[in-house]
Design an enzyme around this catalytic site. Structure first.
Site, PDB file in Angstrom:
ATOM      1  N   GLN A   1       0.864  -1.178   0.000  1.00 42.13           N
ATOM      2  CA  GLN A   1       0.000   0.000   0.000  1.00 42.13           C
ATOM      3  C   GLN A   1       0.903   1.230   0.000  1.00 42.13           C
ATOM      4  OE1 GLN A   1      -3.712  -0.659   0.130  1.00 42.13           O
ATOM      5  NE2 GLN A   1      -2.622  -2.476  -0.601  1.00 42.13           N
TER       6      GLN A   1
ATOM      7  N   ALA B   1     -11.762   2.607   4.099  1.00 40.78           N
ATOM      8  CA  ALA B   1     -10.761   1.750   3.471  1.00 40.78           C
ATOM      9  C   ALA B   1      -9.941   2.501   2.428  1.00 40.78           C
ATOM     10  CB  ALA B   1     -11.451   0.536   2.850  1.00 40.78           C
ATOM     11  N   HIS B   2      -9.009   1.763   1.816  1.00 37.06           N
ATOM     12  CA  HIS B   2      -8.073   2.382   0.870  1.00 37.06           C
ATOM     13  C   HIS B   2      -8.776   2.887  -0.387  1.00 37.06           C
ATOM     14  CE1 HIS B   2      -7.191  -1.972  -0.765  1.00 37.06           C
ATOM     15  NE2 HIS B   2      -8.438  -1.626  -0.901  1.00 37.06           N
ATOM     16  N   ASN B   3      -8.235   3.999  -0.897  1.00 33.77           N
ATOM     17  CA  ASN B   3      -8.685   4.612  -2.146  1.00 33.77           C
ATOM     18  C   ASN B   3     -10.100   5.190  -2.092  1.00 33.77           C
ATOM     19  OD1 ASN B   3      -6.743   2.144  -3.050  1.00 33.77           O
ATOM     20  ND2 ASN B   3      -6.431   3.920  -4.375  1.00 33.77           N
TER      21      ASN B   3
END
Length: 357
Positions: free
Chosen positions: A205, A246-248
């Site tokens: 990540q 969460a990511h993005n």
């Protein structure tokens, strides 16, 4: 909360809030309180008539922030008049009590700030804080005890970072951001790829988290760094405790996320979206502007702007209520069908008897 409290005249408060004054502007205000417990040194607020006591003589407040529709009824009191009395009252509370802490400016002797760090004017860094090299901390910000600030982190001016917050490498925090205890900004996104044996291979990540100006993040939240690029919380959004982003993910401007909301990876949330407690958003979902999502809803597909949705899976409020009403009618429908069966059987017997004659 800052324990330093200033006193203000009612005229000063009205001017600072850009609101209208009615009555004695020299009235001195030293605090804020609910209408049921306010005394002559307090200012309180009333949004609508239903919150007024039946006996107005029970109101002991020194002044009241009111909607214009209540001025005639409360004209015997000193008033600050606002179309948004709760918001004006909140501004007054900030003016009198502040939203900072008692953390003084300067770096506590037990804090460790790497030499490469740029620390602005009037910054307070509390006990046992660690700030890694290459980070920048803007003017008038406060970082309370036991925080960890990673490498090359940027923190803007007038930020308030409560005890035990972790902000990991390269994340960017805007101006006037408040982050409450236990929150982690920039933890790894939950990203894995399966190989031919079924083993889960970690996807590095490498992105960051960007928090824009005037965002507030509650206690024990987690906001994951992007796989590539950035996870972004836009200007003015407010996030309650125990929220996972969460990511993005992108959260739009002036959004409200209540407690225990979970937003899965790569979802895009529009501006001024409101999510009730325990809402779950699936991955790669797009939520339009001004959407309202009821508590405990599960959103698995895109939502158009201005919709009000609720339920699992989430649907329009009208559809869910219609379904709920139909479910409540099932017992009556079952009884009706049973009665019809008895009637049909009787009619069949009568017809067969007629045919046999």
């Amino acid at each position: 909360m800052n324990t330093s409290v200033r006193e203000y005249s009612l005229a000063e408060l009205a001017h600072l809030c850009g609101a209208l004054l009615h009555g004695d502007g020299s009235t001195i205000i030293r605090g804020v309180a609910p209408i049921t417990s306010a005394d002559k040194e307090h200012i309180t607020f009333v949004e609508s008539k239903k919150y007024l006591p039946k006996d107005l003589s029970l109101i002991k407040a020194g002044a009241i922030v009111v909607h214009p529709s209540l001025v005639t009824e409360l004209q015997m009191f000193p008033l600050i008049i606002s179309h948004y009395p709760k918001a004006t009252f909140a501004k007054i509370a900030q003016i009198i009590h502040g939203i900072g802490t008692s953390t003084p400016s300067g770096i506590h002797p037990t804090a460790w700030v790497e030499p490469e760090t740029k620390v602005g004017n009037n910054v307070g860094i509390g006990p046992f804080v660690y700030v890694a090299g290459g980070s920048v901390i803007g003017d008038n910000s406060r970082i309370m005890a036991h925080c960890y600030i990673g490498q090359n982190v940027t923190i803007g001016s007038e930020c308030l970072i409560y005890p035990g917050v972790i902000i990991l490498d390269r994340c960017k925090i805007g101006n006037r951001v408040i982050i409450h205890s236990g929150t982690v900004i920039g933890s790894d996104g939950f990203g894995y790829a399966q190989d031919e044996t079924g083993e889960h291979i970690k996807v590095p990540q490498t992105g960051i988290v960007v928090i824009e100006d005037d965002v507030e993040i509650g206690a024990n939240c987690t906001i994951d760094r992007a796989t590539f690029g950035e996870t972004r919380i836009k200007r003015g959004s407010k996030i309650d405790n125990l929220v996972t982003i969460a990511h993005n993910v992108t959260i739009g401007e002036e959004c409200i996320l209540a407690g225990q909301v979970g937003v899965a990876g790569s979802s895009k949330i529009g501006n001024r979206v409101i999510m009730g407690g325990q809402v779950g958003i699936a991955d790669h979902v797009t939520i339009g502007d001004f959407v309202m999502i009821g508590a405990k809803s599960g959103v698995a597909s895109d939502v158009k702007p201005y919709m009000e949705i609720v339920g699992i899976p989430a649907s329009s409020k009208e559809e869910i209520f219609k379904t709920h009403m139909n479910i409540k009618r099932l017992e009556r429908l079952r009884k009706t069908v049973k009665d019809l069966e008895v009637t049909v059987k009787k009619l069949l017997r009568d017809w067969e008897n007629d045919q046999g004659r």
